[in-house]
Design a protein around this motif. Structure first.
Motif, short mmCIF file in Angstrom:
data_model
loop_
_atom_site.label_atom_id
_atom_site.label_comp_id
_atom_site.label_asym_id
_atom_site.label_seq_id
_atom_site.Cartn_x
_atom_site.Cartn_y
_atom_site.Cartn_z
N VAL A 107 0.94 -1.46 -0.63
CA VAL A 107 0.25 0.25 -0.01
C VAL A 107 0.61 1.67 0.14
CG1 VAL A 107 -2.00 1.35 0.80
CG2 VAL A 107 -1.79 -0.88 1.47
N LEU A 108 0.47 2.20 -0.92
CA LEU A 108 1.33 2.99 -1.16
C LEU A 108 0.33 4.51 -0.76
CD1 LEU A 108 3.16 3.12 -4.22
CD2 LEU A 108 3.99 2.58 -2.29
N VAL A 109 0.88 5.46 -0.45
CA VAL A 109 0.39 6.05 0.49
C VAL A 109 0.80 8.03 -0.24
CG1 VAL A 109 -0.95 5.49 2.25
CG2 VAL A 109 0.51 6.60 2.80
N PRO A 110 -0.59 9.05 0.01
CA PRO A 110 0.25 10.23 -0.96
C PRO A 110 1.57 10.81 0.17
CG PRO A 110 -1.80 9.96 -1.05
CD PRO A 110 -1.61 8.75 -0.01
N ASP A 111 2.26 11.56 -0.49
CA ASP A 111 3.52 12.09 1.06
C ASP A 111 2.45 13.06 1.81
OD1 ASP A 111 3.00 14.60 -0.94
OD2 ASP A 111 4.93 14.78 -1.98
N ASP A 112 2.97 14.29 2.70
CA ASP A 112 2.28 14.92 3.05
C ASP A 112 1.58 15.72 2.89
OD1 ASP A 112 3.86 13.75 5.39
OD2 ASP A 112 5.46 15.53 6.13
N ALA A 113 1.88 16.27 1.02
CA ALA A 113 1.19 17.52 1.49
C ALA A 113 -0.32 17.11 0.46
CB ALA A 113 1.92 18.64 -0.12
N ASP A 114 0.47 16.05 -0.08
CA ASP A 114 -0.37 15.14 -0.42
C ASP A 114 -2.23 14.71 0.34
OD1 ASP A 114 -0.20 16.03 -3.52
OD2 ASP A 114 0.31 14.15 -4.24
N ARG A 115 -1.64 14.37 1.29
CA ARG A 115 -2.71 13.80 2.10
C ARG A 115 -3.22 15.29 2.62
NH1 ARG A 115 1.88 10.92 4.30
NH2 ARG A 115 1.46 12.41 6.46
N SER A 116 -2.72 15.88 2.84
CA SER A 116 -3.23 17.19 3.54
C SER A 116 -4.12 17.97 2.96
CB SER A 116 -2.30 18.47 3.90
OG SER A 116 -2.60 19.60 4.46
N THR A 117 -4.05 17.40 1.12
CA THR A 117 -5.20 17.99 0.55
C THR A 117 -6.33 17.04 0.23
OG1 THR A 117 -3.31 19.31 -1.60
CG2 THR A 117 -5.50 18.45 -1.98
N VAL A 118 -5.93 15.60 0.04
CA VAL A 118 -6.94 14.98 -0.28
C VAL A 118 -8.22 15.01 1.24
CG1 VAL A 118 -7.58 11.95 0.24
CG2 VAL A 118 -5.59 13.53 -1.43
N HIS A 119 -7.39 15.22 2.44
CA HIS A 119 -8.58 15.23 3.39
C HIS A 119 -9.32 16.33 3.23
CE1 HIS A 119 -8.85 14.26 7.96
NE2 HIS A 119 -8.85 15.61 7.74
N ARG A 120 -8.17 17.74 2.64
CA ARG A 120 -9.20 18.55 2.97
C ARG A 120 -10.21 18.40 2.03
NH1 ARG A 120 -10.21 22.25 -0.67
NH2 ARG A 120 -7.84 21.77 -1.56
N VAL A 121 -10.55 17.77 0.59
CA VAL A 121 -11.54 18.56 0.10
C VAL A 121 -12.29 17.53 0.94
CG1 VAL A 121 -11.84 17.08 -1.45
CG2 VAL A 121 -9.63 18.87 -1.69
N ILE A 122 -12.04 16.18 1.28
CA ILE A 122 -13.29 15.28 1.85
C ILE A 122 -14.00 15.99 3.10
CG2 ILE A 122 -13.79 13.21 3.02
CD1 ILE A 122 -11.29 12.22 2.22
N TYR A 123 -13.57 17.00 4.20
CA TYR A 123 -14.18 17.87 4.73
C TYR A 123 -15.32 18.74 4.57
CZ TYR A 123 -13.24 13.64 8.25
OH TYR A 123 -12.93 12.14 8.88
N ASP A 124 -13.63 19.51 4.23
CA ASP A 124 -14.40 21.23 3.42
C ASP A 124 -15.10 20.78 2.43
OD1 ASP A 124 -13.03 21.68 5.77
OD2 ASP A 124 -11.09 22.80 4.37
#
Length: 244
Positions: free
Chosen positions: A158-175
């Motif tokens: 399993v590969l996950v995005p880097d810090d900046a990309d994780r922040s973007t993915v999370h923000r879009v989900i909740y905001d």
């Protein structure tokens, strides 16, 4: 011969217990998919036998971001027990993140719990794929409850995005997504995140948040996308119509 109007045809269906409202946008997709798939399988006017307990997501979101997971677990167990008392034959948690407490919920009820990661991983393995990217909330991408199951139980890398990309993915989900907002700029941002996972060797990408399917389409990715919402709902129908 199909029964005429007014006639009743008995069909063995287990009752699906849905824990929803996290968010209601994705729970509505679960409800749509399970009913469409039952109609496709059984024909006529058939639809799914199901119960749904739907949370006020503001309450759940506050507990998530405060790190109050024990309190969130207690609420999830209460919801599952309500479905059990209501006559459900098995339980489906209509969100990836809240599978963080799936084991505790399963231990607290006498019904099977259909884990969202399992049918997803089974489809990936059946396609001959092993290295996958994972998109989801920060909780899902960073904590081990989801990644660990994919690795330890199903043998995936399993590969996950880097810090900046994780922040973007999370923000879009909740905001945006859980509030019903679909923004083209965010679709483009997700395309970039997916492309970078593919550059690192991802053979497929798991949409590991049940709202992401509202934003990202197959044409947004150069590799197959595995939509956990659809896969989980379809697996629930398979179980509901099975004799197991």
């Amino acid at each position: 011969m199909e029964p005429s109007v007014g006639e009743w045809k008995s069909v063995a269906q287990k009752v699906i217990g849905l824990i929803g409202g996290m968010s209601w946008e994705s729970s509505a997709e679960y409800y749509r998919i399970v009913n469409e798939r039952v109609r496709d399988r059984l024909g006529g006017l058939h639809s799914a036998r199901c119960l749904m307990w739907s949370f006020d997501f503001a309450e759940i979101e506050a507990l998530q971001h405060a790190g109050r997971w024990d309190d969130a677990t207690a609420l999830m167990i209460d919801a599952a027990r309500r479905l059990e008392r209501g006559g459900a034959d098995f339980v489906v948690i209509c969100t990836n993140t809240m599978h963080r407490m799936a084991d505790q919920v399963q231990a607290a009820i006498g019904l099977p719990l259909l884990h969202i990661a399992d049918p997803t991983a089974e489809r990936i393995r059946a396609a001959g794929l092993r290295r996958v990217g994972l998109l989801g909330t920060a909780f899902t991408m960073e904590q081990d409850f989801y990644k660990g199951r994919l690795v330890q139980k199903h043998g995936l890398e399993v590969l996950v995005p880097d810090d900046a990309d994780r922040s973007t993915v999370h923000r879009v989900i909740y905001d945006e997504l859980v509030q019903g907002r679909i923004e083209e700029a965010s679709r483009q941002a997700y395309r970039g995140v997916i492309a970078r996972l593919v550059e690192r060797g991802a053979e497929a990408v798991i949409l590991g948040c049940t709202e992401i399917m509202l934003l990202v389409r197959p044409e947004d990715s150069p590799v197959p996308l595995y939509d956990t919402t659809a896969i989980h709902a379809e697996a629930a129908v398979e179980l509901a119509l099975s004799t197991r």
